[in-house]
Design a protein around this motif. Structure first.
Motif, mmCIF file in Angstrom:
data_model
loop_
_atom_site.group_PDB
_atom_site.id
_atom_site.type_symbol
_atom_site.label_atom_id
_atom_site.label_comp_id
_atom_site.label_asym_id
_atom_site.label_seq_id
_atom_site.Cartn_x
_atom_site.Cartn_y
_atom_site.Cartn_z
ATOM 1 N N TYR A 238 0.831 -1.201 0.000
ATOM 2 C CA TYR A 238 0.000 0.000 0.000
ATOM 3 C C TYR A 238 0.874 1.264 0.000
ATOM 4 O O TYR A 238 0.643 2.196 -0.782
ATOM 5 C CB TYR A 238 -0.923 0.001 1.209
ATOM 6 C CG TYR A 238 -1.772 1.247 1.312
ATOM 7 C CD1 TYR A 238 -2.951 1.375 0.585
ATOM 8 C CD2 TYR A 238 -1.387 2.302 2.140
ATOM 9 C CE1 TYR A 238 -3.724 2.521 0.669
ATOM 10 C CE2 TYR A 238 -2.152 3.447 2.231
ATOM 11 C CZ TYR A 238 -3.316 3.557 1.502
ATOM 12 O OH TYR A 238 -4.074 4.707 1.588
ATOM 13 N N GLY A 239 1.882 1.281 0.862
ATOM 14 C CA GLY A 239 2.762 2.440 0.925
ATOM 15 C C GLY A 239 3.507 2.680 -0.379
ATOM 16 O O GLY A 239 3.635 3.823 -0.844
ATOM 17 N N LEU A 240 3.994 1.613 -1.002
ATOM 18 C CA LEU A 240 4.724 1.746 -2.266
ATOM 19 C C LEU A 240 3.816 2.222 -3.391
ATOM 20 O O LEU A 240 4.217 3.021 -4.243
ATOM 21 C CB LEU A 240 5.376 0.412 -2.629
ATOM 22 C CG LEU A 240 6.549 0.005 -1.719
ATOM 23 C CD1 LEU A 240 6.913 -1.461 -1.946
ATOM 24 C CD2 LEU A 240 7.757 0.893 -1.969
ATOM 25 N N ARG A 241 2.578 1.741 -3.400
ATOM 26 C CA ARG A 241 1.630 2.214 -4.420
ATOM 27 C C ARG A 241 1.318 3.694 -4.255
ATOM 28 O O ARG A 241 1.155 4.421 -5.230
ATOM 29 C CB ARG A 241 0.330 1.403 -4.357
ATOM 30 C CG ARG A 241 0.416 0.046 -5.039
ATOM 31 C CD ARG A 241 -0.926 -0.628 -5.176
ATOM 32 N NE ARG A 241 -1.448 -1.075 -3.892
ATOM 33 C CZ ARG A 241 -2.529 -0.567 -3.306
ATOM 34 N NH1 ARG A 241 -3.197 0.435 -3.866
ATOM 35 N NH2 ARG A 241 -2.947 -1.038 -2.145
ATOM 36 N N GLN A 242 1.234 4.148 -2.996
ATOM 37 C CA GLN A 242 0.973 5.558 -2.748
ATOM 38 C C GLN A 242 2.137 6.427 -3.215
ATOM 39 O O GLN A 242 1.936 7.524 -3.742
ATOM 40 C CB GLN A 242 0.715 5.787 -1.255
ATOM 41 C CG GLN A 242 -0.565 5.140 -0.736
ATOM 42 C CD GLN A 242 -1.800 5.653 -1.454
ATOM 43 O OE1 GLN A 242 -2.070 6.845 -1.467
ATOM 44 N NE2 GLN A 242 -2.544 4.750 -2.056
ATOM 45 N N HIS A 243 3.354 5.935 -3.040
ATOM 46 C CA HIS A 243 4.537 6.700 -3.433
ATOM 47 C C HIS A 243 4.729 6.733 -4.949
ATOM 48 O O HIS A 243 5.028 7.784 -5.522
ATOM 49 C CB HIS A 243 5.792 6.098 -2.798
ATOM 50 C CG HIS A 243 6.000 6.476 -1.368
ATOM 51 N ND1 HIS A 243 5.912 7.775 -0.913
ATOM 52 C CD2 HIS A 243 6.313 5.720 -0.279
ATOM 53 C CE1 HIS A 243 6.144 7.811 0.386
ATOM 54 N NE2 HIS A 243 6.387 6.577 0.796
ATOM 55 N N HIS A 244 4.576 5.583 -5.598
ATOM 56 C CA HIS A 244 5.041 5.446 -6.981
ATOM 57 C C HIS A 244 3.940 5.313 -8.034
ATOM 58 O O HIS A 244 4.244 5.296 -9.232
ATOM 59 C CB HIS A 244 5.991 4.247 -7.084
ATOM 60 C CG HIS A 244 7.205 4.372 -6.224
ATOM 61 N ND1 HIS A 244 8.149 5.357 -6.404
ATOM 62 C CD2 HIS A 244 7.626 3.650 -5.149
ATOM 63 C CE1 HIS A 244 9.106 5.217 -5.498
ATOM 64 N NE2 HIS A 244 8.816 4.194 -4.724
ATOM 65 N N LYS A 245 2.702 5.186 -7.606
ATOM 66 C CA LYS A 245 1.552 5.206 -8.517
ATOM 67 C C LYS A 245 1.729 4.233 -9.688
ATOM 68 O O LYS A 245 1.941 3.053 -9.505
ATOM 69 C CB LYS A 245 1.316 6.633 -9.015
ATOM 70 C CG LYS A 245 1.184 7.676 -7.925
ATOM 71 C CD LYS A 245 -0.056 7.467 -7.110
ATOM 72 C CE LYS A 245 -0.225 8.574 -6.088
ATOM 73 N NZ LYS A 245 -1.395 8.394 -5.233
ATOM 74 N N ASP A 246 1.619 4.759 -10.920
ATOM 75 C CA ASP A 246 1.607 3.911 -12.122
ATOM 76 C C ASP A 246 2.911 3.136 -12.302
ATOM 77 O O ASP A 246 2.900 2.009 -12.814
ATOM 78 C CB ASP A 246 1.339 4.754 -13.369
ATOM 79 C CG ASP A 246 -0.075 5.310 -13.390
ATOM 80 O OD1 ASP A 246 -0.943 4.754 -12.678
ATOM 81 O OD2 ASP A 246 -0.320 6.304 -14.104
ATOM 82 N N SER A 247 4.031 3.739 -11.913
ATOM 83 C CA SER A 247 5.316 3.046 -12.066
ATOM 84 C C SER A 247 5.340 1.769 -11.235
ATOM 85 O O SER A 247 5.876 0.744 -11.670
ATOM 86 C CB SER A 247 6.468 3.969 -11.638
ATOM 87 O OG SER A 247 6.544 5.094 -12.477
ATOM 88 N N TYR A 248 4.762 1.839 -10.048
ATOM 89 C CA TYR A 248 4.730 0.644 -9.208
ATOM 90 C C TYR A 248 3.808 -0.410 -9.796
ATOM 91 O O TYR A 248 4.141 -1.597 -9.813
ATOM 92 C CB TYR A 248 4.279 0.992 -7.791
ATOM 93 C CG TYR A 248 4.237 -0.219 -6.890
ATOM 94 C CD1 TYR A 248 5.410 -0.775 -6.396
ATOM 95 C CD2 TYR A 248 3.036 -0.837 -6.577
ATOM 96 C CE1 TYR A 248 5.390 -1.908 -5.599
ATOM 97 C CE2 TYR A 248 3.000 -1.966 -5.772
ATOM 98 C CZ TYR A 248 4.175 -2.496 -5.293
ATOM 99 O OH TYR A 248 4.152 -3.626 -4.521
ATOM 100 N N ARG A 249 2.655 0.024 -10.284
ATOM 101 C CA ARG A 249 1.713 -0.944 -10.880
ATOM 102 C C ARG A 249 2.300 -1.599 -12.124
ATOM 103 O O ARG A 249 2.050 -2.786 -12.386
ATOM 104 C CB ARG A 249 0.393 -0.237 -11.205
ATOM 105 C CG ARG A 249 -0.463 0.049 -9.983
ATOM 106 C CD ARG A 249 -1.834 0.544 -10.377
ATOM 107 N NE ARG A 249 -1.792 1.915 -10.852
ATOM 108 C CZ ARG A 249 -1.926 2.982 -10.055
ATOM 109 N NH1 ARG A 249 -2.122 2.810 -8.761
ATOM 110 N NH2 ARG A 249 -1.875 4.205 -10.543
#
Length: 239
Positions: free
Chosen positions: A155-166
């Motif tokens: 959850y934290g990584l998705r909040q930080h990196h958005k589309d790049s993380y996905r």
């Protein structure tokens, strides 16, 4: 035991690959499920990790050699782990400074952050094989606590990196878990190195759990957090 380990590995991977589809986790104030998961992770740290680190320190104290015979080196290694991930968190915060979470993080920082968590995930999976507590119950506690910990981290990584993380991050972290487990199954490091890795993981986990629950902007939920602690602690003491 191998089948149980493999099931845990697939669970870890599935969390990174599909946790983004759990829209109820995006609630504000913070989802009670994330706070519950954070509570379980904190309970695991205090009830399992700290006692195991004490055992590791005792084994270090009985070993020969300058480094291994020093006092409190287990906790020093844990402090290094905590400091490394605190530094990474500060780096990400500085990238967001000024423009909030909508600011785009530089690719070099993105890959540094993701690579660090890939190593972290690989270490967790490696120690799934080389745990201090090698019983089935120990495996189950480790798997549940780390699965919920991965949920919070994801959850934290998705909040930080958005589309790049996905697009890239979740696949990298899932692959790191699988690779870490394979290395654990087919390689075995010196016992002192494994103990040092475990201590590093302990310090890293402390920071990665608390940084998701403590900041004011997270609007964490206290009751689910405490409930997570109570449930996990109760299971440990009842088993």
């Amino acid at each position: 035991m191998v089948v149980m380990q493999l099931m845990a590995v697939f669970l870890f991977c599935l969390i990174h690959l599909f946790a983004g589809k759990l829209r109820f986790l995006d609630a504000i104030p913070r989802s009670r499920w994330l706070s519950f998961a954070g509570g379980v992770s904190v309970a695991y740290i205090f009830i399992h990790l700290f006692p195991e680190m004490a055992e590791i320190q005792e084994s270090f104290s009985e070993s020969e050699g300058f480094w291994l015979s020093l006092e409190h080196q287990t906790y020093f290694i844990a402090l290094i782990g905590l400091s490394v991930f605190y530094g990474l968190e500060r780096l990400i915060k500085s990238e967001h400074a000024g423009d909030g979470l909508m600011k785009r993080i530089r690719p070099s920082v993105f890959w540094l952050h993701l690579s660090s968590f890939a190593l972290y995930n690989g270490l967790i999976a490696y120690l799934l094989v080389h745990r201090q507590d090698d019983t089935l119950t120990g495996l189950l506690f480790y798997a549940v606590a780390m699965a919920l910990h991965f949920l919070v981290n994801d959850y934290g990584l998705r909040q930080h990196h958005k589309d790049s993380y996905r697009a890239y991050g979740r696949w990298l972290l899932s692959a790191a878990i699988l690779l870490g487990w394979v290395l654990g199954r087919y390689t075995e490091l010196n016992e002192s190195i494994i103990h040092s890795l475990f201590a590093f993981l302990g310090g890293s986990t402390i920071l990665n759990v608390l940084k998701e629950e403590l900041p004011e902007e997270r609007k964490s939920r206290f009751i689910p957090f405490v409930l997570g602690i109570a449930v996990f602690a109760g299971l440990v003491y009842l088993h």
